[in-house]
Design an enzyme around this catalytic site. Structure first.
Site, PDB file in Angstrom:
ATOM      1  N   ASP A 182      21.058  -5.603  13.417  1.00 57.20           N
ATOM      2  CA  ASP A 182      21.650  -5.295  12.310  1.00 57.20           C
ATOM      3  C   ASP A 182      23.023  -5.276  12.776  1.00 57.20           C
ATOM      4  OD1 ASP A 182      20.135  -4.973  10.174  1.00 57.20           O
ATOM      5  OD2 ASP A 182      19.348  -2.867  11.303  1.00 57.20           O
TER       6      ASP A 182
ATOM      7  N   ARG B 168      25.138  -2.876  16.757  1.00 53.52           N
ATOM      8  CA  ARG B 168      24.065  -1.531  17.385  1.00 53.52           C
ATOM      9  C   ARG B 168      24.348  -2.652  19.166  1.00 53.52           C
ATOM     10  NH1 ARG B 168      22.324   0.807  13.457  1.00 53.52           N
ATOM     11  NH2 ARG B 168      21.111  -1.063  12.243  1.00 53.52           N
TER      12      ARG B 168
ATOM     13  N   ARG C 110      31.561  -1.315   4.458  1.00 52.49           N
ATOM     14  CA  ARG C 110      29.910  -2.052   4.782  1.00 52.49           C
ATOM     15  C   ARG C 110      30.409  -2.851   3.348  1.00 52.49           C
ATOM     16  NH1 ARG C 110      24.452   0.087   5.163  1.00 52.49           N
ATOM     17  NH2 ARG C 110      23.756  -1.617   5.999  1.00 52.49           N
TER      18      ARG C 110
ATOM     19  N   LYS D 116      22.722  -9.314   1.541  1.00 48.97           N
ATOM     20  CA  LYS D 116      21.706  -7.816   1.660  1.00 48.97           C
ATOM     21  C   LYS D 116      22.812  -7.307   1.008  1.00 48.97           C
ATOM     22  CE  LYS D 116      22.723  -5.791   5.916  1.00 48.97           C
ATOM     23  NZ  LYS D 116      22.809  -5.172   7.516  1.00 48.97           N
ATOM     24  N   HIS D 117      22.114  -6.318  -0.177  1.00 42.54           N
ATOM     25  CA  HIS D 117      20.749  -5.929  -0.145  1.00 42.54           C
ATOM     26  C   HIS D 117      20.820  -6.528  -1.661  1.00 42.54           C
ATOM     27  CE1 HIS D 117      22.305  -3.308   2.458  1.00 42.54           C
ATOM     28  NE2 HIS D 117      21.613  -3.431   3.056  1.00 42.54           N
TER      29      HIS D 117
ATOM     30  N   HIS E  77      17.793   4.732   2.498  1.00 41.76           N
ATOM     31  CA  HIS E  77      17.203   5.300   4.028  1.00 41.76           C
ATOM     32  C   HIS E  77      15.927   6.533   3.503  1.00 41.76           C
ATOM     33  CE1 HIS E  77      19.816   2.586   5.620  1.00 41.76           C
ATOM     34  NE2 HIS E  77      18.709   2.406   7.171  1.00 41.76           N
TER      35      HIS E  77
ATOM     36  N   ASP F 213      13.897  -4.753   3.074  1.00 39.89           N
ATOM     37  CA  ASP F 213      14.259  -3.715   3.751  1.00 39.89           C
ATOM     38  C   ASP F 213      13.400  -3.412   4.488  1.00 39.89           C
ATOM     39  OD1 ASP F 213      16.355  -2.484   5.192  1.00 39.89           O
ATOM     40  OD2 ASP F 213      17.901  -1.791   3.212  1.00 39.89           O
TER      41      ASP F 213
END
Length: 369
Positions: free
Chosen positions: A70, A78, A139, A169-170, A182, A254
């Protein structure tokens, strides 16, 4: 009719703990033979280490792996501790420059490719509505679907120029979702005609340009008449995304370990549910136990239910055909310190370019006001 005949591993992308190959991880990869692996910041301590880890993963799997990360820029990055920070989608979009949108994808793509990744789970196509601002923040790029498409189209081209596959996404859209999937299951009370004219526009216009689409764990009761997450919904995945929109690429979930979907059932049930609904790839990003349980459950269900076995075969064939067409053999050379320095400098320079472009655009607006 066990896993080898059905290629059931080709329906899973898996995550794991650790920063190097271990006997336990080697055993897991050899047993599951997954379609891909996904790395997080917990797995990444350096460019050379990451490249080596992905190469070691590939050695345990007989088909080419999707090596996934991601990397959107901004809050979802990351590589921040390895190469430096990439600008967020909202920052890049604010420049209004399609050349910079494309460069964003290209810079991120080059970083991914250098470290050994061939799939980036980006761009975000969710609309930047007020309802989801606290969850999505930078985002999401705009509340205007056409602006989202303009950014995403160029970002995808930039990724592609660097040899990396993107993923929208999403689906169908978290723009109106006030909860974080999440942890909880958001419910978006929006009818299909309104979704069609707003949240679904990026998927409709980019349907031939998106290598993959990731389906969210939000519920859309006005569309499905239930609180089933979209990731488990045949209506959303098969009826709307595949048939009504006409999407032909790969459809992934996801992370199936998220609270938003596990509220609907245990990992075995939701993995089977995603595949049965028409999904090609189930992401299980953390726990080895969940991966093994889900894999075995899919094997058992395919042995029990002929229709489900056909559904598995269909997706396994689609994944393998896609890999044959779209994946190049991974690079064997690890990134040198000179290469890493160059990528870090390029990233910093791009950040400065975005900052200056934003200032210039703001000044122009002030002059016109």
């Amino acid at each position: 009719m066990r896993n080898s005949k059905l290629n059931i591993g080709q329906l899973l992308i898996i995550g794991f703990d650790g920063t190097k190959m271990s006997p336990r991880l080697a055993s897991l990869l050899t047993k599951i033979q997954p379609a891909g692996v996904i790395l997080f910041a917990r797995n990444i301590t350096g460019a050379e280490q990451t490249h080596t880890l992905l190469r070691e993963c590939q050695k345990r799997v007989t088909t080419l792996l999707f090596t996934c990360v991601d990397l959107e820029g901004g809050t979802v990055d990351r590589f921040r501790n390895v190469l430096g920070s990439a600008p967020s989608p909202a920052e890049v979009s604010a420049t209004g420059s399609r050349a910079l949108f494309r460069k964003h994808g290209h810079v991120i793509g080059e970083n991914c490719r250098a470290l050994g990744f061939n799939v980036d789970f980006a761009p975000v196509l969710d609309l930047a509505y007020e309802a989801s601002r606290s969850v999505m923040s930078s985002r999401a790029v705009s509340d205007d679907p056409k602006q989202v498409v303009a950014y995403a189209r160029e970002f995808l081209r930039g990724l592609g120029d660097a040899g990396v596959l993107g993923c929208g996404k999403h689906f169908p859209g978290l723009g109106e979702a006030t909860l974080d999937t999440h942890h909880e299951l958001p419910s978006v009370d929006k009818p299909l005609p309104k979704l069609w004219d707003e949240d679904l526009v990026p998927y409709r216009l980019l349907r031939r340009e998106l290598p993959m689409v990731m389906v969210s764990h939000a519920a859309f009761p006005a569309v499905t008449k239930t609180r089933t997450p979209a990731s488990l919904s045949k209506k959303w995945i098969t009826d709307i995304l595949r048939k009504k929109i006409g999407y032909r690429g790969l459809i992934c979930s996801d992370d199936l370990e998220m609270g938003g979907v596990l509220a609907a059932g245990p990992i075995e049930q939701v993995t089977i549910g995603h595949i049965r609904a028409g999904g090609d790839l189930g992401l299980i990003c953390h726990q080895e136990d969940f991966i093994l349980r889900a894999h075995e459950a899919v094997v058992r269900e395919a042995e029990r239910d002929g229709r489900f076995a056909r559904r598995v075969r269909e997706s396994a064939r689609r994944v393998l055909a896609f890999k044959k067409k779209s994946l190049a053999k991974p690079r064997t050379l690890t990134p040198s310190s000179t290469r890493v320095e160059k990528l870090t400098r390029q990233l910093w320079e791009f950040g400065e370019e975005i900052r200056l472009a934003t200032f210039a655009r703001t000044d122009n607006k002030k002059e016109r006001a």
